[in-house]
Design a protein around this motif. Structure first.
Motif, PDB file in Angstrom:
ATOM      1  N   VAL A   5       3.291   5.102  -0.785  1.00 25.49           N
ATOM      2  CA  VAL A   5       4.444   4.296  -1.169  1.00 25.49           C
ATOM      3  C   VAL A   5       5.572   4.594  -0.183  1.00 25.49           C
ATOM      4  O   VAL A   5       5.969   5.750  -0.017  1.00 25.49           O
ATOM      5  CB  VAL A   5       4.888   4.598  -2.610  1.00 25.49           C
ATOM      6  CG1 VAL A   5       6.159   3.818  -2.947  1.00 25.49           C
ATOM      7  CG2 VAL A   5       3.773   4.233  -3.593  1.00 25.49           C
TER       8      VAL A   5
ATOM      9  N   LEU B 208       3.671  -0.612  -0.663  1.00 32.71           N
ATOM     10  CA  LEU B 208       2.467   0.199  -0.581  1.00 32.71           C
ATOM     11  C   LEU B 208       1.836  -0.014   0.790  1.00 32.71           C
ATOM     12  O   LEU B 208       1.483  -1.144   1.149  1.00 32.71           O
ATOM     13  CB  LEU B 208       1.482  -0.199  -1.686  1.00 32.71           C
ATOM     14  CG  LEU B 208       0.304   0.750  -1.941  1.00 32.71           C
ATOM     15  CD1 LEU B 208       0.805   2.135  -2.341  1.00 32.71           C
ATOM     16  CD2 LEU B 208      -0.609   0.186  -3.024  1.00 32.71           C
TER      17      LEU B 208
ATOM     18  N   GLU C 193       2.903   6.427  -9.059  1.00 31.04           N
ATOM     19  CA  GLU C 193       2.714   6.320  -7.606  1.00 31.04           C
ATOM     20  C   GLU C 193       1.303   6.739  -7.212  1.00 31.04           C
ATOM     21  O   GLU C 193       0.642   6.062  -6.399  1.00 31.04           O
ATOM     22  CB  GLU C 193       3.746   7.168  -6.882  1.00 31.04           C
ATOM     23  CG  GLU C 193       3.679   7.058  -5.370  1.00 31.04           C
ATOM     24  CD  GLU C 193       4.829   7.750  -4.670  1.00 31.04           C
ATOM     25  OE1 GLU C 193       4.572   8.502  -3.701  1.00 31.04           O
ATOM     26  OE2 GLU C 193       5.985   7.537  -5.090  1.00 31.04           O
TER      27      GLU C 193
ATOM     28  N   ALA D 188      -1.822  -3.288  -6.254  1.00 31.24           N
ATOM     29  CA  ALA D 188      -2.519  -2.316  -5.407  1.00 31.24           C
ATOM     30  C   ALA D 188      -3.987  -2.678  -5.186  1.00 31.24           C
ATOM     31  O   ALA D 188      -4.503  -2.573  -4.074  1.00 31.24           O
ATOM     32  CB  ALA D 188      -2.410  -0.919  -6.026  1.00 31.24           C
TER      33      ALA D 188
ATOM     34  N   PRO E  57       3.226  -2.526  -4.618  1.00 29.94           N
ATOM     35  CA  PRO E  57       2.534  -1.488  -5.384  1.00 29.94           C
ATOM     36  C   PRO E  57       1.957  -2.003  -6.693  1.00 29.94           C
ATOM     37  O   PRO E  57       0.955  -1.467  -7.192  1.00 29.94           O
ATOM     38  CB  PRO E  57       3.631  -0.445  -5.635  1.00 29.94           C
ATOM     39  CG  PRO E  57       4.602  -0.635  -4.515  1.00 29.94           C
ATOM     40  CD  PRO E  57       4.601  -2.114  -4.251  1.00 29.94           C
TER      41      PRO E  57
END
Length: 316
Positions: free
Chosen positions: A248, A257, A219, A283, A280
């Motif tokens: 997140v 995200l 994360e 990203a 996510p």
């Protein structure tokens, strides 16, 4: 594997961060030795960091020691890493992230809203300076360099009414009790990567990479990847008045995200805030998309165009 040589700057915060990493590697059965490396930023504590070459001065000496084989890994405050990659090294782990927020330490326990107009607030960060000025509180924002102790003494000795630092550094040093207010990111967005550590290794040292990779937090990696991709796409560098924060969150179809960012004029006279959400797993693309949106909406006109007009971020 022989003892892992972990390169660290000699400052109290750098050693604390490096020791935190070393202890976790030792708990996994590795022998770790801390090796002090002195950087140009440590030798010269008075020249503005922009004149020394930006926050990269805290990174380059560690990377040189790593590339030369003098150390096996190095720990950085991730927000200090230049966005341009160094082909000799790689970030093998981004451990779990600390508090991302900025922290106010003010005289008499005051909060930001309680400081009187004209109060002197010390910060060496153009990002903080711009966002604090934009709040319209009438504060006198003063350039301030030095380690955490030096900056906190400016308040305790009465030279300044307050200072603003990264909450993560104060927490890691056990000095969170001195914080008089944690600044809401709705007011002041943190620096890209703030609160996170980067553990770098030399490319090709697969045994070291494998040992360090156990510290990875997926994360944290996704969040800082988005934030730094935004910074890189803006071509702003870590000394520009840019704030970003990825988190997140739970979306309709699962984790998403969420990325927020601000680009501000150095004097706080204007700012541009935008946000996006995405996968996510993508990203970096999310960060680049938000940067392009900011540029389309005029961000380039707000950012300084010459590095000699920048005061470089330093939150340690």
């Amino acid at each position: 594997m022989s003892a892992l040589r972990l390169g660290t700057r000699r400052s109290a915060l750098a050693r604390t961060q490096s020791t935190w990493v070393a202890e976790r590697l030792r708990a996994l059965g590795h022998d770790v030795e801390l090796v002090e490396v002195t950087t140009d930023g440590d030798r010269d504590r008075t020249t503005p960091l922009a004149s020394l070459g930006g926050t990269g001065v805290f990174v380059s000496a560690l990377r040189e020691a790593l590339a030369a084989g003098e150390v096996d890994l190095a720990v950085h405050s991730l927000k200090d890493l230049p966005t341009a990659a160094d082909p000799r090294v790689e970030v093998a782990a981004v451990p779990v992230r600390e508090d991302v927020r900025d922290a106010l330490v003010a005289r008499d326990g005051l909060t930001l809203g309680q400081l009187p107009a004209g109060a002197t607030v010390g910060t060496g960060s153009p990002r903080r300076r711009a966002q604090l000025a934009a709040l319209g509180l009438g504060l006198q924002l003063t350039e301030l360099r030095g380690n955490v102790d030096t900056r906190l003494r400016a308040v305790s000795e009465g030279r300044l009414d307050a200072v603003v630092l990264a909450a993560a550094g104060l927490r890691r040093l056990g000095r969170a009790a001195e914080v008089t207010e944690l600044l809401d990111p709705l007011q002041v967005l943190p620096a890209p990567g703030q609160g996170a550590l980067a553990v770098e290794v030399r490319r090709g040292t697969e045994d070291v990479r494998a040992a360090v990779a156990t510290l990875e937090d997926a994360e944290a990696r996704a969040c800082v990847t988005a934030e730094r991709a935004l910074l890189g796409e803006l071509e702003a560098g870590c000394s520009a008045p840019v704030g970003a924060l990825a988190e997140v969150v739970e979306g309709v179809d699962g984790p998403e995200l969420s990325l927020r960012a601000v680009v501000a004029a150095p004097d706080g006279s204007a700012d541009l805030r935008r946000s996006l959400t995405g996968d996510p797993a993508a990203a970096a693309e999310l960060g680049r998309r938000l940067a392009r949106l900011l540029l389309e909406d005029g961000a380039a006109e707000l950012m300084p165009t010459s590095t000699d007009r920048l005061l470089t971020e330093r939150a340690q």
